[in-house]
Design a protein around this motif. Sequence first.
Motif, mmCIF file in Angstrom:
data_model
loop_
_atom_site.group_PDB
_atom_site.id
_atom_site.type_symbol
_atom_site.label_atom_id
_atom_site.label_comp_id
_atom_site.label_asym_id
_atom_site.label_seq_id
_atom_site.Cartn_x
_atom_site.Cartn_y
_atom_site.Cartn_z
ATOM 1 N N ASN A 291 -46.705 23.448 -51.042
ATOM 2 C CA ASN A 291 -46.262 22.552 -51.331
ATOM 3 C C ASN A 291 -45.035 22.729 -50.529
ATOM 4 O O ASN A 291 -44.608 21.335 -49.909
ATOM 5 C CB ASN A 291 -45.563 22.386 -52.705
ATOM 6 C CG ASN A 291 -47.014 21.285 -53.651
ATOM 7 O OD1 ASN A 291 -46.662 20.191 -53.633
ATOM 8 N ND2 ASN A 291 -47.148 22.052 -54.870
ATOM 9 N N SER B 109 -45.826 21.464 -47.451
ATOM 10 C CA SER B 109 -45.969 19.646 -46.954
ATOM 11 C C SER B 109 -44.892 19.341 -46.741
ATOM 12 O O SER B 109 -44.789 18.372 -45.571
ATOM 13 C CB SER B 109 -47.113 19.114 -48.371
ATOM 14 O OG SER B 109 -48.582 19.287 -47.946
ATOM 15 N N ARG C 277 -43.421 17.682 -42.481
ATOM 16 C CA ARG C 277 -42.516 16.144 -42.944
ATOM 17 C C ARG C 277 -41.714 16.285 -42.068
ATOM 18 O O ARG C 277 -41.555 15.413 -41.268
ATOM 19 C CB ARG C 277 -43.146 15.603 -44.105
ATOM 20 C CG ARG C 277 -44.128 15.085 -44.859
ATOM 21 C CD ARG C 277 -43.750 14.478 -46.373
ATOM 22 N NE ARG C 277 -45.084 13.450 -46.856
ATOM 23 C CZ ARG C 277 -45.894 14.178 -47.197
ATOM 24 N NH1 ARG C 277 -45.751 14.883 -47.954
ATOM 25 N NH2 ARG C 277 -47.058 13.159 -47.803
ATOM 26 N N ASP D 205 -50.599 16.022 -46.213
ATOM 27 C CA ASP D 205 -51.028 16.717 -47.427
ATOM 28 C C ASP D 205 -52.530 17.014 -47.009
ATOM 29 O O ASP D 205 -53.083 18.007 -47.773
ATOM 30 C CB ASP D 205 -51.074 16.208 -48.539
ATOM 31 C CG ASP D 205 -49.699 15.546 -48.928
ATOM 32 O OD1 ASP D 205 -48.583 16.814 -48.478
ATOM 33 O OD2 ASP D 205 -49.177 14.958 -49.333
ATOM 34 N N ASN E 11 -52.352 19.844 -44.334
ATOM 35 C CA ASN E 11 -52.127 21.175 -44.545
ATOM 36 C C ASN E 11 -53.090 22.248 -46.211
ATOM 37 O O ASN E 11 -53.528 22.826 -45.683
ATOM 38 C CB ASN E 11 -51.341 20.781 -46.103
ATOM 39 C CG ASN E 11 -50.401 21.630 -46.913
ATOM 40 O OD1 ASN E 11 -50.604 22.801 -46.175
ATOM 41 N ND2 ASN E 11 -49.789 21.615 -48.012
ATOM 42 N N VAL E 12 -54.303 21.139 -46.431
ATOM 43 C CA VAL E 12 -54.631 21.847 -47.318
ATOM 44 C C VAL E 12 -56.482 22.228 -46.874
ATOM 45 O O VAL E 12 -56.736 23.329 -46.644
ATOM 46 C CB VAL E 12 -55.466 20.813 -48.781
ATOM 47 C CG1 VAL E 12 -56.406 20.868 -49.565
ATOM 48 C CG2 VAL E 12 -54.479 20.328 -49.436
ATOM 49 N N HIS F 25 -52.104 12.876 -52.326
ATOM 50 C CA HIS F 25 -51.342 13.278 -51.634
ATOM 51 C C HIS F 25 -51.068 14.457 -53.268
ATOM 52 O O HIS F 25 -49.995 15.186 -53.569
ATOM 53 C CB HIS F 25 -50.168 12.742 -52.056
ATOM 54 C CG HIS F 25 -49.751 11.205 -51.337
ATOM 55 N ND1 HIS F 25 -49.740 12.370 -50.123
ATOM 56 C CD2 HIS F 25 -49.687 10.337 -50.973
ATOM 57 C CE1 HIS F 25 -49.671 10.575 -49.052
ATOM 58 N NE2 HIS F 25 -50.042 9.723 -49.839
ATOM 59 N N ASP F 26 -52.441 14.759 -53.964
ATOM 60 C CA ASP F 26 -52.538 15.721 -54.449
ATOM 61 C C ASP F 26 -52.799 17.147 -54.789
ATOM 62 O O ASP F 26 -54.120 17.277 -54.476
ATOM 63 C CB ASP F 26 -52.966 15.576 -56.376
ATOM 64 C CG ASP F 26 -53.040 16.645 -57.758
ATOM 65 O OD1 ASP F 26 -52.760 17.500 -57.065
ATOM 66 O OD2 ASP F 26 -53.194 15.546 -58.557
ATOM 67 N N LEU F 27 -52.295 18.122 -54.294
ATOM 68 C CA LEU F 27 -53.128 19.332 -53.515
ATOM 69 C C LEU F 27 -53.957 19.946 -54.049
ATOM 70 O O LEU F 27 -54.996 20.533 -53.389
ATOM 71 C CB LEU F 27 -52.007 20.441 -52.847
ATOM 72 C CG LEU F 27 -51.003 19.737 -51.807
ATOM 73 C CD1 LEU F 27 -49.011 20.466 -51.285
ATOM 74 C CD2 LEU F 27 -51.038 19.047 -50.545
ATOM 75 N N THR G 245 -54.017 6.780 -50.477
ATOM 76 C CA THR G 245 -52.213 8.191 -50.090
ATOM 77 C C THR G 245 -51.336 6.869 -49.472
ATOM 78 O O THR G 245 -51.938 5.571 -49.872
ATOM 79 C CB THR G 245 -53.251 8.365 -48.380
ATOM 80 O OG1 THR G 245 -53.237 7.561 -47.574
ATOM 81 C CG2 THR G 245 -54.053 9.648 -48.177
ATOM 82 N N LYS H 120 -45.632 8.118 -46.884
ATOM 83 C CA LYS H 120 -45.286 8.949 -48.474
ATOM 84 C C LYS H 120 -44.221 9.629 -47.451
ATOM 85 O O LYS H 120 -44.571 10.901 -46.780
ATOM 86 C CB LYS H 120 -46.658 10.121 -48.151
ATOM 87 C CG LYS H 120 -46.703 10.747 -49.374
ATOM 88 C CD LYS H 120 -46.579 9.852 -50.709
ATOM 89 C CE LYS H 120 -46.284 10.768 -51.989
ATOM 90 N NZ LYS H 120 -45.809 10.591 -53.468
#
Length: 275
Positions: free
Chosen positions: A7, A10, A14, A37, A40-41, A209-211, A235, A239
């Motif tokens: 988190n 992310s 940004r 995001d 990132n994952v 956006h839910d990692l 998304t 964001k």
Amino acid sequence: MTEKKLNIKSIEYRKKILKYVVGANAGHTGGSLSCIDILNVLYNHVMNVGPHNFQSPDRDRYIQSKGHSVEALYVVLADKGFFPEKDLETLCKYSSHYIGHPTKKVKGIEQNTGALGHGLSLSAGTALAAKMDKRDYKVFTLLGDGELPEGSNWEAALSAAHYKLDNLCAIVDKNSLQITGATADVCNTEPLDKKFESFGWAVRHVDGHDLELLKRTFDGLPFEEGKPSVVIAHTVKGKGISFMENEVKWHHGVPAKEQYTMAVEELDKALLAYQ
Ligand SMILES: Cc1ncc(C[n+]2csc(CCOP(=O)(O)OP(=O)(O)O)c2C)c(N)n1
């Protein structure tokens, strides 16, 4: 990597996207913030790729078909150690390789993209090569929902299913906006899930956006054996920055000085939640 660390990454990504867009006085801010995001994952949880194995034929491949959001990719590649982050100070400057779309001159980038509508074909070909060479690597490609009507996307979708490319995962960054307005108004692609299903793909919807959900979803690949997988990631364009969210003008808007300060303040506040 822990949920907290992911988190924090992310939010830091940004901040960096904004920093380098402002430094370059150019960039695709909204679409980079919507897909960060997912990147990132992919890079910190899913894919087996980094500077240590980038020459290996067995590395996982990431091809960013919506190439205009390259700022998101640059900050993640710098974080992974493909090149010094300082290089990004040359973004869009004369003679820099760090230009507004991905090119293979930058370490970590697999394919030149940005002319929309070709990344899925490149990815299907790469996934087919893995099958032919009996290699286990996976191929990931990021598409924009506004990109989908372009180029050879649907031809690639057909052939990926025909060749049973279950080592291929396409992610649609479905922020529902594109360059001049709502995707539904410019060229409607809905119902996206039914279209992909009818082409022979296995489909999942996620909050992009839910990692944790993204992690679980990618951990379940392939969604069905013998079928290519598509993640429709819902998304928000822009964001993380309240005044940019869902505003088409931030497609390639560059924040003015005061806007940049406000945006960084918002992100710093979001960081506090993890301290
Ligand atoms: C072949 C081609 N046509 C047009 C463009 C110009 N263009 C750049 S971004 C964009 C909109 C893409 O929309 P989407 O994929 O939804 O991007 P996002 O909202 O995720 O940033 C367009 C039409 C392009 N880069 N390539």
